[in-house]
Design an enzyme around this catalytic site. Structure first.
Site, PDB file in Angstrom:
ATOM      1  N   GLU A  26       0.838  -1.192   0.000  1.00  0.00           N
ATOM      2  CA  GLU A  26       0.000   0.000   0.000  1.00  0.00           C
ATOM      3  C   GLU A  26       0.877   1.247   0.000  1.00  0.00           C
ATOM      4  OE1 GLU A  26      -1.444   1.626   3.811  1.00  0.00           O
ATOM      5  OE2 GLU A  26      -1.413  -0.457   4.497  1.00  0.00           O
ATOM      6  N   LYS A  87      -6.247  10.029   0.578  1.00  0.00           N
ATOM      7  CA  LYS A  87      -6.271   8.663   1.099  1.00  0.00           C
ATOM      8  C   LYS A  87      -7.403   7.907   0.415  1.00  0.00           C
ATOM      9  CE  LYS A  87      -6.566   6.286   5.578  1.00  0.00           C
ATOM     10  NZ  LYS A  87      -6.687   6.505   7.038  1.00  0.00           N
ATOM     11  N   ALA A 107      -5.142  -0.335   2.753  1.00  0.00           N
ATOM     12  CA  ALA A 107      -5.144  -1.791   2.601  1.00  0.00           C
ATOM     13  C   ALA A 107      -6.306  -2.260   1.735  1.00  0.00           C
ATOM     14  CB  ALA A 107      -5.192  -2.463   3.969  1.00  0.00           C
ATOM     15  N   ASP A 139     -19.369  -0.004  13.268  1.00  0.00           N
ATOM     16  CA  ASP A 139     -18.133   0.347  12.571  1.00  0.00           C
ATOM     17  C   ASP A 139     -17.267  -0.892  12.355  1.00  0.00           C
ATOM     18  OD1 ASP A 139     -15.893   1.523  11.516  1.00  0.00           O
ATOM     19  OD2 ASP A 139     -15.750   3.112  13.019  1.00  0.00           O
ATOM     20  N   SER A 141     -14.267  -2.259   9.526  1.00  0.00           N
ATOM     21  CA  SER A 141     -13.401  -1.838   8.426  1.00  0.00           C
ATOM     22  C   SER A 141     -13.741  -2.553   7.123  1.00  0.00           C
ATOM     23  CB  SER A 141     -11.940  -2.118   8.783  1.00  0.00           C
ATOM     24  OG  SER A 141     -11.099  -1.926   7.669  1.00  0.00           O
ATOM     25  N   ALA A 142     -13.608  -1.808   6.024  1.00  0.00           N
ATOM     26  CA  ALA A 142     -13.797  -2.389   4.689  1.00  0.00           C
ATOM     27  C   ALA A 142     -12.720  -3.412   4.363  1.00  0.00           C
ATOM     28  CB  ALA A 142     -13.794  -1.281   3.638  1.00  0.00           C
ATOM     29  N   ASP A 143     -11.618  -3.399   5.113  1.00  0.00           N
ATOM     30  CA  ASP A 143     -10.546  -4.368   4.867  1.00  0.00           C
ATOM     31  C   ASP A 143     -11.064  -5.800   4.942  1.00  0.00           C
ATOM     32  OD1 ASP A 143      -8.968  -2.126   4.824  1.00  0.00           O
ATOM     33  OD2 ASP A 143      -7.851  -2.598   6.657  1.00  0.00           O
ATOM     34  N   LYS A 160      -4.975  -3.260  15.069  1.00  0.00           N
ATOM     35  CA  LYS A 160      -4.481  -2.457  16.185  1.00  0.00           C
ATOM     36  C   LYS A 160      -5.222  -2.790  17.480  1.00  0.00           C
ATOM     37  CE  LYS A 160      -2.537   1.365  13.558  1.00  0.00           C
ATOM     38  NZ  LYS A 160      -2.696   0.839  12.205  1.00  0.00           N
TER      39      LYS A 160
END
Length: 313
Positions: A26, A87, A107, A139, A141-143, A160
């Site tokens: 990335e 971003k 990512a 919430d 993440s789209a990851d 994290k």
């Protein structure tokens, strides 16, 4: 998406044509990660260690209404100069291209781009996951979605510490994503070794992991394969210290009305302060260790695996 122009560097194009191992990266960590000049130092350290493993690095980014794979020194300068590139997550790729902006890929964007461009394996230090306040914010993440829906091998140091790691692990299982520890039996928490979420599958052998990942991508699953690498004891931060910082910062964020994406920066600043900025050094070191592990796995994949990706583009 298949009509979007893709620009490969000569080095990456040669590697694709000859079945040489390539590792996708990335660009957001270069543009928006560590401050200058540490960002460049990290990029150069990662580049060097990938090449020392006999693997071709392939930085992903967007410029001139093109998806770009592989960066020249001029591209690296563009990605680190002011004004900063925007971003770009997976959902932003098309708009960034249409507007002709310079985009630094996260990512999720990189995973999508790697599948599109025939790059079989991708490495990133930390992934997004399920937030601790999921019941209130929903919430996630789209990851996680991108890993589950793209035929890409992803190598990472986990997520994290301020995220809900057990729930993240459960979501990955529900999405059908194989998760394998490379030298670890516990889901790593980026620059912390422990999370309390244990892995059912792990191995010390990069060839074994590479074989399993390639088999899944080629024949078994509809999506990706996640390989987790824990930071070494020498560079890892103290788990209890970081957890205390996270808990305090989340309480402070709530009382100050910090919401959404702003929470990430708020918590990271708190961790920086609590660790006397050792977290920034750990960030650097974790990235280098992860790309080293990813390069070992990439070079363990058979040339036919990389050549087959060209045939399917």
């Amino acid at each position: 998406m298949h009509n979007v122009p893709i620009e490969y560097s000569d080095e990456v194009q040669n590697a694709l044509s000859n079945g040489l191992p390539i590792l996708g990266l990335e660009s957001n960590v270069l543009s928006h990660g560590l401050p200058y000049p540490r960002n460049l130092e990290m990029f150069n350290a990662c580049d060097e260690i990938i090449r020392s493993n006999g693997v071709v690095p392939a930085l992903t980014f967007i410029r001139d209404k093109r998806i770009c794979i592989g960066a020249s020194p001029k591209d690296v300068e563009l990605l680190t100069d002011d004004p900063k590139p925007i971003k770009v997550s997976a959902r932003d790729i098309a708009l960034c291209i249409a507007q002709g902006k310079v985009g630094a890929t996260t990512a999720s964007a990189s995973i999508a781009i790697c599948e599109l461009a025939g790059i079989r394996i991708f490495s990133t230090a930390g992934l997004g996951g399920v937030h601790r306040d999921f019941s209130e914010t929903l919430d996630v993440s789209a990851d996680l979605h991108e890993i589950s829906s793209r035929k890409t091998i992803v190598v990472s140091a986990g997520v994290k510490k301020f995220l809900d790691i057990p729930k993240t692990s459960e979501v990955l299982e529900s999405l059908g994503v194989p998760v394998v520890g490379f030298g670890t039996s516990e889901f790593p928490a980026f620059y912390c070794r422990k999370s309390g979420a244990f892995l059912e599958s792990f191995s010390q052998d990069p060839i074994e992991i590479a074989t399993a990942a390639a088999t899944h991508i080629e024949t078994v699953g509809p999506g990706g394969f996640l390989i987790l690498v824990a930071p070494s004891k020498e560079i890892a931060l103290d788990d209890e210290l970081v957890e205390k910082a996270v808990q305090r910062s989340l309480i402070n964020a709530s009382s100050q009305g910090v919401r959404g994406k702003a929470i990430t920066k708020f918590v990271m600043r708190a961790i920086d302060s609590e660790t006397d900025n050792r977290s920034q050094t750990a960030n650097f070191d974790v990235m280098v260790e992860v790309v080293n592990a990813a390069a070992q796995i990439a070079r363990s994949l058979k040339p036919e695996f990389f050549l087959d990706s060209v045939a399917k583009k």
